[in-house]
Write an enzyme that holds these catalytic residues in place. Sequence first.
Site, PDB file in Angstrom:
ATOM      1  N   ARG A  46      57.143  41.223  40.728  1.00 15.44           N
ATOM      2  CA  ARG A  46      55.703  41.191  40.403  1.00 15.44           C
ATOM      3  C   ARG A  46      55.346  42.430  39.586  1.00 15.44           C
ATOM      4  O   ARG A  46      54.596  42.363  38.614  1.00 15.44           O
ATOM      5  CB  ARG A  46      54.852  41.118  41.681  1.00 15.44           C
ATOM      6  CG  ARG A  46      54.996  39.796  42.429  1.00 15.44           C
ATOM      7  CD  ARG A  46      53.957  39.624  43.516  1.00 15.44           C
ATOM      8  NE  ARG A  46      54.130  40.523  44.655  1.00 15.44           N
ATOM      9  CZ  ARG A  46      54.838  40.246  45.744  1.00 15.44           C
ATOM     10  NH1 ARG A  46      55.457  39.080  45.863  1.00 15.44           N
ATOM     11  NH2 ARG A  46      54.924  41.118  46.731  1.00 15.44           N
ATOM     12  N   LYS A 136      35.847  42.140  40.999  1.00 17.66           N
ATOM     13  CA  LYS A 136      35.624  40.704  40.888  1.00 17.66           C
ATOM     14  C   LYS A 136      35.574  40.043  42.266  1.00 17.66           C
ATOM     15  O   LYS A 136      36.322  40.437  43.165  1.00 17.66           O
ATOM     16  CB  LYS A 136      36.770  40.071  40.091  1.00 17.66           C
ATOM     17  CG  LYS A 136      36.581  38.578  39.845  1.00 17.66           C
ATOM     18  CD  LYS A 136      37.832  37.912  39.320  1.00 17.66           C
ATOM     19  CE  LYS A 136      38.539  37.189  40.449  1.00 17.66           C
ATOM     20  NZ  LYS A 136      39.663  36.359  39.990  1.00 17.66           N
ATOM     21  N   GLU A 179      31.490  35.736  40.214  1.00 17.15           N
ATOM     22  CA  GLU A 179      32.211  34.527  39.769  1.00 17.15           C
ATOM     23  C   GLU A 179      31.967  33.335  40.689  1.00 17.15           C
ATOM     24  O   GLU A 179      32.689  33.138  41.667  1.00 17.15           O
ATOM     25  CB  GLU A 179      33.718  34.820  39.675  1.00 17.15           C
ATOM     26  CG  GLU A 179      34.512  33.605  39.198  1.00 17.15           C
ATOM     27  CD  GLU A 179      36.022  33.849  39.098  1.00 17.15           C
ATOM     28  OE1 GLU A 179      36.495  34.925  39.530  1.00 17.15           O
ATOM     29  OE2 GLU A 179      36.713  32.950  38.597  1.00 17.15           O
ATOM     30  N   LYS A 221      30.764  35.501  35.630  1.00 14.65           N
ATOM     31  CA  LYS A 221      32.001  34.805  35.249  1.00 14.65           C
ATOM     32  C   LYS A 221      31.904  33.357  35.716  1.00 14.65           C
ATOM     33  O   LYS A 221      32.309  33.019  36.835  1.00 14.65           O
ATOM     34  CB  LYS A 221      33.201  35.524  35.876  1.00 14.65           C
ATOM     35  CG  LYS A 221      34.533  34.839  35.622  1.00 14.65           C
ATOM     36  CD  LYS A 221      35.698  35.775  35.894  1.00 14.65           C
ATOM     37  CE  LYS A 221      37.021  35.055  35.818  1.00 14.65           C
ATOM     38  NZ  LYS A 221      38.169  35.956  35.769  1.00 14.65           N
TER      39      LYS A 221
HETATM   40  P1  13P Z   1      41.667  31.279  35.301  1.00 18.68           P
HETATM   41  O1  13P Z   1      41.271  31.703  33.914  1.00 18.68           O
HETATM   42  O2  13P Z   1      43.115  30.937  35.423  1.00 18.68           O
HETATM   43  O3  13P Z   1      40.735  30.252  35.873  1.00 18.68           O
HETATM   44  O4  13P Z   1      41.522  32.573  36.222  1.00 18.68           O
HETATM   45  C1  13P Z   1      40.441  33.366  36.098  1.00 18.68           C
HETATM   46  C2  13P Z   1      40.170  34.026  37.380  1.00 18.68           C
HETATM   47  O5  13P Z   1      40.130  35.224  37.463  1.00 18.68           O
HETATM   48  C3  13P Z   1      39.942  33.182  38.566  1.00 18.68           C
HETATM   49  O6  13P Z   1      39.365  33.952  39.590  1.00 18.68           O
END
Ligand code: 13P
Length: 343
Positions: A46, A136, A179, A221
Amino acid sequence: MNEKKLNQISIELSSPPKGILAADESTNTIKKRFDLINVESNFENRRKYRELLFKTKNLNGFISGIILYDETIKQSTSEGIPFPVYLEKKKIAPGIKVDAGAIPITNESSEKITEGLDGLSKRLQEYKALGAVFTKWRAIIDIHTKNNLPSEHCIESNAFVLGRYARIVQENDMVPIVEPEVIMDGKHSIEDCYEVTAKTLKKVFNQLDFHKVFLGGILLKPNMVISGKDSDTQASIKDVAKMTVDCLKENVPNEVPGIVFLSGGQSNELATQHLNEMNKNYNELPWNLSFSYGRALQKPALSSWMGQEKNIIDSQNALFVRSKHNSNATIGKYSSEDENLSP
Ligand code: 13P
């Protein structure tokens, strides 16, 4: 809360021609990605994969910030430079996923609530000391039209938690990426997606207001407004762009500096084309419109790498190319013919 600083970070992260790379896959999620290329998901693999991504030459021309995972923010390059320090030197802002994943919202339900508020402030202080300037938190909203889902309970509970998260993060002088992801899996229509996304955004902004979150210091987001993945009718690029912009105009206050989309399972090209179409045709919008893609930036890099040292340059080229295309899409200057050009 230092509003001026938060506003500046939000603007810098979302200003064209740059966007965000989401490299914050949890240990479970990255294992699924590595399984596809037959690479064992262990600590060192990773680390190697993330190092490859971060060391991509000239990435900072297209990428303003990278979201890291708890393990990754504590890892280092092969020379021993901690990743967040390395990124800062490259003028890429380090960010961190701070939610703890989603669990069923009730015993009987297929719907989910995101956890991670307990001890959040303490964790934020640790991440801040490591160099993170933004965070996030992802909430998951599923559409099942037959079962009348999502429920009010699911949307409202997740909106509340997003509001509380954003407030705690701002009190620690970091920028929260908010998000709420309306998932694209399913047979639903683009109109269903519009309705659920609009409802979700309304509730999220109500809760941000309730928690007295400073809107000038967040990034939103969201998903794009799009047809369900298994729907027989797939909306055109023009319709996705129009309905997404309409939905955002209706529900996102002007004070928000930037909207950075997730890719959500769209193909790499469509994720770029949709963003491009919005920025090409709607240039009077109050917020920056950019990307915070995970899969749509990383997929080609991952499949070129295959865990092999000899493929590192090819893999970095693949990330460079997708980052460049999406960067062009933030200024409406991408063309699908660009896909045939070499890096
Ligand atoms: P994806 O662009 O693969 O949807 O991932 C964005 C992300 O940070 C999901 O939490």
